[in-house]
Enzyme design. Structure first.
Site, PDB file in Angstrom:
ATOM      1  N   LYS A  83     203.006  92.219  -4.754  1.00  0.00           N
ATOM      2  CA  LYS A  83     203.816  92.921  -5.770  1.00  0.00           C
ATOM      3  C   LYS A  83     203.576  94.423  -5.629  1.00  0.00           C
ATOM      4  CE  LYS A  83     204.656  92.773 -10.813  1.00  0.00           C
ATOM      5  NZ  LYS A  83     204.217  92.145 -12.072  1.00  0.00           N
ATOM      6  N   SER A 158     207.954  89.954 -14.616  1.00  0.00           N
ATOM      7  CA  SER A 158     208.185  91.128 -13.795  1.00  0.00           C
ATOM      8  C   SER A 158     207.857  90.924 -12.314  1.00  0.00           C
ATOM      9  CB  SER A 158     207.363  92.318 -14.316  1.00  0.00           C
ATOM     10  OG  SER A 158     205.975  92.067 -14.172  1.00  0.00           O
ATOM     11  N   SER A 182     204.146  87.379 -16.527  1.00  0.00           N
ATOM     12  CA  SER A 182     204.884  87.965 -15.404  1.00  0.00           C
ATOM     13  C   SER A 182     204.637  87.303 -14.063  1.00  0.00           C
ATOM     14  CB  SER A 182     204.588  89.463 -15.293  1.00  0.00           C
ATOM     15  OG  SER A 182     205.301  90.159 -16.278  1.00  0.00           O
TER      16      SER A 182
END
Lengths: 460, 64
Positions: A83, A158, A182
């Site tokens: 990420k 996210s 997330s």
């Protein structure tokens, strides 16, 4: 399975076995995945930076090390996505924000360093909601990832890019961050596995994240792979004994909390079916009442907002215009909370943590749905108030209490959008939690399904 | 719950040296109001003040 087209289906464990026995080289594996990213990512939009040259160099090095007898374990030569809010040495880390732009960190976050030490290859930096805390939009620095199961929808965030990349076979595993769900919500929404470890089991420094509640966790295509990554991240051998089914585990279901969330009926049906499977596996299902879970979800977002503002305060004063329209407001709202608000939120967490601990003294795990909505757009249409926890009512409580939570594929909607099952374990109880998740996974067909990406390839 | 006005929110933002336009303040207002409402409910539920000394549940280490 030697054609480039098929290598994307390998799990970490399967690829690791083939790299070890010499039937697959890290270089050919990485080359196949680079080709797949270049073909599919224009449609999927889950990659911010593809580290093609560095990944190929690392693959060649791994190949040479393994040939000389220096095999480091099942992660050696495995390409991993990260990420893009987690720092990677020598590789751009943007957090999908103009605030960072082309920042290149001088050192890895500890989680990334741990994966590299286990022999993994940093393959790509993956898309996310700006700084992991905003509503995604087409105007973002990098437009939001699409759900590979239904390209008309964004993937939930996210860690959307991480889940999309893994579900689409662009990489076999990825790291995400989870401060309210997330890792778990996008994993559920994309039909893959997501693990939020116990608070502080994995060093989350070096990630843009709220320190009191956020964990770095793996997103994978199997529970075994989640166990392998956790072993590399935290030390220990979580993948051993996965095949030993838990002896008549007691599973607690907080029915009142689940009912109050009024989840989409298809999610309710999938959850009921998952409970039936657990019962069929010999597990005892018991109703539990844990007072304050909804308060804990709301309190988690008080902590998140306060800590987000604290982290971004200086940049908001000096570079407000560089934040996207949503991230600007999401990171500012915590400025208006008081110290008493923040302390009340932390105290809520302490109270609910004690109640969850007390419940988990009598049951081995809790089971809940993951998210009350089938799509990110449905959550927004229902005005689920993501900034105060409405859409994260099942996931966020366990960020605040620090308990580990595992999401496994648990169903499929009529629209062919995956639905996950969340299992919550005792603090530090990841080994038991993973065994439980593995038993469920092996008893259900969901993890064997792959998104229909032929149309996406044609579009790309 | 105490209602926050756009003007008051603008004053607070300005005091914090946060440059937000009128449109942004308009969009931010309901978000902050929700957050403050939730926080107020949590404060009322938490017996953390000196008038409740000794009644709070014992803090635990969540990383155990």
């Amino acid at each position: 399975m030697s054609r480039a087209e098929d290598l994307h289906l390998l799990t970490v464990a399967a690829a690791g076995r083939r790299i070890h026995d010499g039937s697959l080289t890290p270089t050919s594996y990485v080359e196949a995945l680079i080709e797949r990213v270049r073909r599919l990512d224009p449609v999927l939009r889950c990659t911010i930076t593809l580290a093609a040259e560095a990944a190929l160099a690392a693959a060649r090095l791994a190949e040479s090390e393994i040939r000389r007898g220096g095999w480091k374990g099942p992660m050696h030569g495995i390409p991993i996505g990260i990420k893009d809010c987690i720092a990677t040495e020598g590789l751009r880390t943007s957090a999908n924000s103009r605030v960072l732009g082309d920042w290149v960190p001088a050192q890895d976050a500890p989680a990334v360093a741990a994966l590299r030490a286990a022999g993994a290859i940093v393959f790509a930096k993956l898309n996310l909601n700006e700084f992991a805390w905003s509503i995604p939009s087409e105007d973002d620095l990098h437009a939001p990832p699409r759900n590979p199961w239904s390209l008309d929808h964004y993937a939930m965030g996210s860690s959307s890019g991480s889940a999309v990349a893994v579900a689409s076979g662009l990489c076999p595993a990825a790291l995400g961050t989870d401060a309210g769900g997330s890792v778990r919500q996008p994993a559920s929404n994309c039909g893959v596995v997501g693990l939020k470890p116990t608070h502080r089991l994995v060093d989350a420094s070096g990630a843009f994240a709220a320190p009191s509640i956020c964990e770095v966790g793996p997103i994978t295509r199997s529970v075994e792979d989640a166990a392998l990554l956790l072993g590399a991240l935290a030390g220990g051998s979580y993948a051993e004994n996965l095949g030993w089914p838990p002896k008549r585990a007691r599973i607690g279901v907080p029915s009142r909390h689940i009912d109050l969330a009024q989840a989409d009926p298809q999610i309710g049906s999938a959850f009921a079916e998952s409970i039936r499977v657990l019962r069929q596996l010999g597990m005892e299902i018991v109703e539990v009442e844990i007072e304050g879970l909804a308060d804990a979800a709301a309190a988690d977002f008080i902590v998140l907002n306060a800590e987000a503002f604290a982290a971004h305060e200086t940049k908001l004063r000096t570079q407000m215009a560089d934040y996207g329209p949503s991230a600007r407001l999401y990171h500012t709202q915590g400025a208006f909370l008081s110290a008493a608000d923040y302390i009340a939120a932390l105290r809520t967490g302490e109270s609910v943590q004690a109640r969850v601990d007390e419940t988990l003294a009598h049951v081995d795990a809790l089971a809940t749905p993951v998210v009350p909505f089938l799509t990110a757009e449905a959550a927004r249409a229902a005005k689920a108030q993501p900034h105060t926890g409405g859409g994260a009512v099942f996931t966020a409580p366990f960020n605040l209490t620090g308990h580990p939570a595992l999401v496994v594929p648990g169903g499929m909607s009529a629209e062919r959008i995956p639905i996950g099952l969340q299992l919550v374990g005792r603090a530090g109880g990841e080994a038991d939690l993973l065994r439980l998740g593995h038993a469920f996974e092996q008893a259900t067909p969901w993890h064997t399904m792959h998104p229909p990406l032929d149309a996406a390839a044609a579009l790309g | 719950m105490n209602r926050l006005s756009a003007a008051r929110l603008g004053e607070m933002a300005s005091g914090l040296q946060l440059e937000l336009g009128d449109d942004e303040l308009t969009r931010l207002l309901p978000m902050v109001q929700d957050l403050l409402d939730v926080a107020q409910i949590l404060r009322q539920k938490q017996p953390g003040g000196i008038d409740h000394m000794g009644q709070r549940e014992r803090p635990t280490d969540k990383s155990r």
